[in-house]
Design a protein around this motif. Structure first.
Motif, PDB file in Angstrom:
ATOM      1  N   VAL A 101      48.149  39.612  66.131  1.00 35.00           N
ATOM      2  CA  VAL A 101      47.600  39.444  67.662  1.00 35.00           C
ATOM      3  C   VAL A 101      48.500  40.430  68.769  1.00 35.00           C
ATOM      4  O   VAL A 101      46.959  40.492  69.175  1.00 35.00           O
ATOM      5  CB  VAL A 101      48.977  37.937  68.019  1.00 35.00           C
ATOM      6  N   ARG A 140      44.619  42.420  68.535  1.00 30.87           N
ATOM      7  CA  ARG A 140      44.465  41.399  69.226  1.00 30.87           C
ATOM      8  C   ARG A 140      44.473  42.201  70.701  1.00 30.87           C
ATOM      9  O   ARG A 140      43.417  42.589  71.040  1.00 30.87           O
ATOM     10  CB  ARG A 140      44.012  40.318  68.929  1.00 30.87           C
ATOM     11  N   ARG A 141      45.382  42.353  71.154  1.00 33.98           N
ATOM     12  CA  ARG A 141      45.814  42.520  72.106  1.00 33.98           C
ATOM     13  C   ARG A 141      45.431  43.738  72.192  1.00 33.98           C
ATOM     14  O   ARG A 141      44.884  44.221  73.625  1.00 33.98           O
ATOM     15  CB  ARG A 141      47.014  42.649  72.344  1.00 33.98           C
ATOM     16  N   MET A 185      43.936  30.060  66.076  1.00 35.63           N
ATOM     17  CA  MET A 185      43.931  31.425  66.627  1.00 35.63           C
ATOM     18  C   MET A 185      42.361  32.540  66.762  1.00 35.63           C
ATOM     19  O   MET A 185      42.130  32.892  68.346  1.00 35.63           O
ATOM     20  CB  MET A 185      44.580  32.230  65.625  1.00 35.63           C
ATOM     21  N   VAL A 208      46.407  35.336  75.277  1.00 34.38           N
ATOM     22  CA  VAL A 208      46.099  36.203  73.689  1.00 34.38           C
ATOM     23  C   VAL A 208      48.812  36.442  73.612  1.00 34.38           C
ATOM     24  O   VAL A 208      48.797  36.182  72.860  1.00 34.38           O
ATOM     25  CB  VAL A 208      46.370  37.992  73.394  1.00 34.38           C
ATOM     26  N   LYS A 210      50.713  34.539  71.076  1.00 39.07           N
ATOM     27  CA  LYS A 210      51.774  34.759  70.227  1.00 39.07           C
ATOM     28  C   LYS A 210      53.257  34.212  70.891  1.00 39.07           C
ATOM     29  O   LYS A 210      53.837  33.476  69.603  1.00 39.07           O
ATOM     30  CB  LYS A 210      52.401  36.500  70.629  1.00 39.07           C
TER      31      LYS A 210
END
Length: 212
Positions: free
Chosen positions: A95, A98-99, A168, A192, A196
């Protein structure tokens, strides 16, 4: 699954240049609005070269989805979140990764296959199927770490590693849509961050006798 890399008409063979042009242009303006002529100009190839490699624009869309899966698969396979010893840290690290790659213009961090799915799910079933394979195959790469994190923390409930991995992707794809609507990445980053927080709460070790 973003891959924020601009195509270079001087690099690669004609087929690769066309796929990279499709990756960038379709993310910027959509599949329907992208013409074969525009792709040829961006890739620096002739229209004859286009039809040498692709029987139709739809065939190019299918190949672009497959190319996206291949190139983003390599990006995520080499990402640093795999280095964590704890499987939950790997899930949360995914995660975080991805951020981190939500950067640049909207067309640079949003997802090609998500964009094409929204447009082509009914009009171009072959493109939809190729996009679905990309999205769900990527989600499947998260399942072993999710399952291991569930086992390590004694998490049991009416959800599975596969359903969470898919959820997700729902959050991430939705975040990209909101970023397009808002005209900037801030709302995607917030989404995002919420994902998390949700995962952190979901994987709290349950009290004795309680399931999640």
């Amino acid at each position: 699954m973003p891959r924020p890399t601009k195509h270079d008409p001087e690099r690669g063979d004609a087929r690769t240049r066309l796929l990279e042009a499709a990756r960038d242009i379709v993310r910027a303006q959509g599949f329907a609005a992208t013409s074969v002529d525009q792709l040829c100009r961006a890739a620096g190839v002739t229209k004859g070269a286009f039809f040498h490699h692709f029987a139709s624009k739809e065939a190019l869309g299918v190949a672009a989805a497959e190319y996206w899966a291949e190139t983003t698969g390599a990006l995520f396979a080499a990402a640093p979140y795999h280095d964590h010893a704890d499987p939950l840290d790997r899930v949360l690290g995914y995660v975080d990764f991805r951020r981190e790659i939500i950067a640049g213009g909207i067309e640079e961090f949003t997802c090609l296959v998500g964009t094409m799915t929204q447009e082509a799910y009914a009009s171009h079933p072959a493109i939809r199927e190729a996009c679905a394979a990309s999205i769900f195959d990527h989600a499947a790469t998260l399942e072993p770490d999710i399952a291991a994190a569930m086992k390590a923390r004694g998490i049991a409930g009416d959800w599975t590693a596969a359903s969470l991995a898919a959820h997700m992707q729902v959050v991430l794809q939705g975040a990209f849509i909101l970023a397009k609507a808002a005209g900037g990445p801030a709302v995607a980053i917030d989404s995002v961050d919420h994902l998390k927080r949700y995962l952190t709460l979901l994987f709290q070790t349950p009290s004795k006798g309680r399931t999640t």
